[in-house]
Design a protein around this motif. Structure first.
Motif: not given
Length: 584
Positions: A251-253, A258-260, A296-298
């Motif tokens: 995810f960070s890459d 992010v749901d996974n 962080l994603a949102y």
């Protein structure tokens, strides 16, 4: 290298064209200002910080001008000005923060201009600072979240490797230390995002939470390794943890949504959270980490550098506190400021009195080589001599053979870029010397310049060695001891503040600030000990790093929880302290 080299080139030629060759030397401190500010978070309140730098620089230029009006009063003005620059314009976690400001003072005093040209000098300084801001905006437009993603990816990859080592039975602390160093770098990013009364930014508060989650998990590997060796934790559970962490890395890459990560975390937690000894602790970290990387994603990109007003900054690094802490004869900051002020003041006085051609090169050597610690000064002295010797040979041969003004300018531009491409001081010194000689050779005979250069470097080095031995000397051993005392004091403060908070009497803001300071102080001591090489100091850093994160995490996990929960955490902290038997 690209940013700082571009700033140096633009400043040097821009100042020469717009404000005259008398101001060309300002390019060096201005470019160095860019390098130093590049390690700060200049995106937080950019306008305010830009204005602050301009005001400081204009004050420095003004006092440098006044000091040259009278030889005797200039001694007093120089001493006070240099001492205040060294003592007040500082960052305890960035030892080179003062350099561009003291360099600006010395350069503007040496390249003195009459009163009617002072406005041009002011404009040259303002021009240089604006170049810094514009170039930083243009070259460094990188998404802050991607930078954080690299921190997550690198650190979690090391944790995964350590977990695999545990399964193989060959766990070592090397990867743990490497992961800790990455997290300390992240803590520094958080530290430099503070502004006035606020601890950090919107992004910084997420960074802080992720820093605590990852570092706690990293240090918890010690318990996992012990549990696996005693068969208290199953191989399958460790393998499941590895699979989950690998998904977070993906995810960070930017490889999965992010749901996974959230779904996989929930699956792991539901399965293991009731396992009292390891499952619960790991699950709590994973729940928090999942929640924080989702934030962080949102996060709104436009808001990442706005101050986070819900987290207050403590008094720990505010002037009224640090002034009392460091204004002592035995403190490193006081001794270093006094040594630099005395040495540079005497050198500037003698240089002005004698009026020798290019004597500034001896003063620059003094200013560049003097370090807080005696041992560091000796190392930098050797590097300075090596770098300058190579530069003198290179420029002497090339410029004499080529004998072309345009080729000299090409070498000058290349050296200004390469100056910021290396960390080793002998290489930095090499390209700085090449640039300086090239600038001087545009209007003077190169062979004469080379004789002056080597002579003044030798004189400067001899003065530095004597100054560090007899003027407020400070050895690495003294610095190690003071750092250890400060870390112990902050550890004690963390425990006391934590106990008060868990009894609903304390302040959670200072707890966060102490954790950040402890992290950076341990990093500072770790770096000092790379040169000092004492195994006891390594153990001290290791123990105190573990304590700060373990105790800090226990306190922070109680935030917003019930009194019963806080009581449990208070008991947990008491148990940790009894185990370590290192606090009163």
């Amino acid at each position: 290298m690209l940013r700082n080299g571009t700033i140096a080139v633009l400043t040097m030629f821009g100042v020469a064209i717009l404000f005259g060759e008398k101001n060309i030397m300002l390019a060096f401190p201005i470019a160095l200002t860019s390098a130093v500010l590049g390690r700060q978070n200049f995106r937080v309140k950019t306008f305010d910080k830009t204005l602050g730098i301009i005001i400081i620089d204009l004050i420095i230029v003004t006092f440098a001008y006044i000091s040259r009006l009278n030889l005797i009063t200039g001694i007093v003005i120089n001493f006070i000005s240099i001492f205040l620059i060294m003592y007040t314009i500082t960052n305890q976690y960035d030892p080179t923060f003062y350099k561009p400001f003291v360099m600006l003072y010395v350069f503007t005093q040496y390249a003195w201009v009459p009163l009617n040209q002072i406005p041009n000098r002011y404009l040259a300084v303002i021009f240089g600072v604006l170049i810094i801001v514009i170039c930083n905006k243009a070259i460094n437009e990188i998404n802050e979240k991607s930078l954080l993603g690299k921190s997550i990816s690198k650190s979690l990859s090391l944790i995964v490797e350590s977990l695999r080592d545990i399964l193989k039975g060959n766990y070592s602390k090397e990867k743990e230390v490497e992961c800790t160093n990455i997290m300390r770098s992240l803590a520094y990013k958080i530290y430099v995002s503070r502004y006035r009364d606020y601890l950090t930014t919107n992004l910084g508060q997420i960074q802080f939470k992720i820093f605590m989650d990852i570092e706690h998990l990293n240090l918890f590997l010690r318990k996992i390794e012990e549990g696996y060796s005693h068969k208290d934790i199953a191989k399958e559970e460790i393998e499941e943890l590895i699979n989950l962490l690998e998904q977070i890395i993906e995810f960070s890459d930017g490889k999965i949504r992010v749901d996974n990560v959230v779904n996989e975390t929930n699956r792991y937690v539901n399965k293991h959270i009731k396992e009292a000894k390891y499952g619960y602790e790991i699950s709590v970290v994973l729940i928090n980490l999942s929640k924080n990387i989702t934030s962080l994603a949102y996060i709104n990109k436009k808001d990442i550098n706005k101050v986070y007003e819900r987290w207050q900054r403590s008094y720990l690094d505010k002037t009224r506190y640090t002034f009392k802490e460091y204004f002592r004869r035995d403190s490193i900051r006081f001794k270093f400021a006094m040594r630099m002020a005395i040495t540079l003041t005497l050198s500037l006085f003698v240089g002005e009195l004698l009026g020798f051609y290019k004597i500034i090169w001896a003063i620059i050597t003094i200013m560049s080589v003097i370090q807080p610690y005696y041992e560091e000064t000796l190392k930098k002295t050797k590097d300075r001599v090596v770098g300058n010797t190579i530069a003198i040979v290179f420029t002497g041969v090339v410029i004499n053979i080529m004998d072309n003004r345009y080729m000299t300018i090409v070498i000058l531009i290349a050296s200004l870029y390469l100056l910021y491409g290396f960390k080793e001081y002998h290489k930095i010194s090499l390209f700085a010397a090449i640039a300086s000689i090239c600038v001087a050779s545009l209007s003077n005979n190169i062979n004469e310049l080379l004789v002056y250069r080597i002579t003044y470097v030798i004189i400067g080095v001899l003065i530095v060695i004597l100054a560090n031995k007899f003027i407020y000397p400070y050895k690495l051993k003294d610095g190690i001891k003071q750092l250890e005392e400060k870390i112990e004091r902050y550890n004690y403060m963390l425990v006391k503040e934590g106990e008060l908070y868990l009894q609903d009497k304390g302040n959670i803001h200072i707890v966060r600030d102490i954790i950040i300071h402890l992290t950076l102080l341990n990093q500072k001591l770790y770096l000092r000990n790379l040169q000092y090489e004492d195994e006891e100091v390594d153990r001290f850093v290791d123990n105190n790093t573990f304590d700060a994160i373990e105790i800090g995490y226990a306190i922070l996990m109680s935030y917003g929880k019930s009194r019963d929960f806080k009581k449990v955490k208070l008991e947990e902290i008491s148990r940790l302290l009894k185990q370590k038997e290192r606090y009163g």
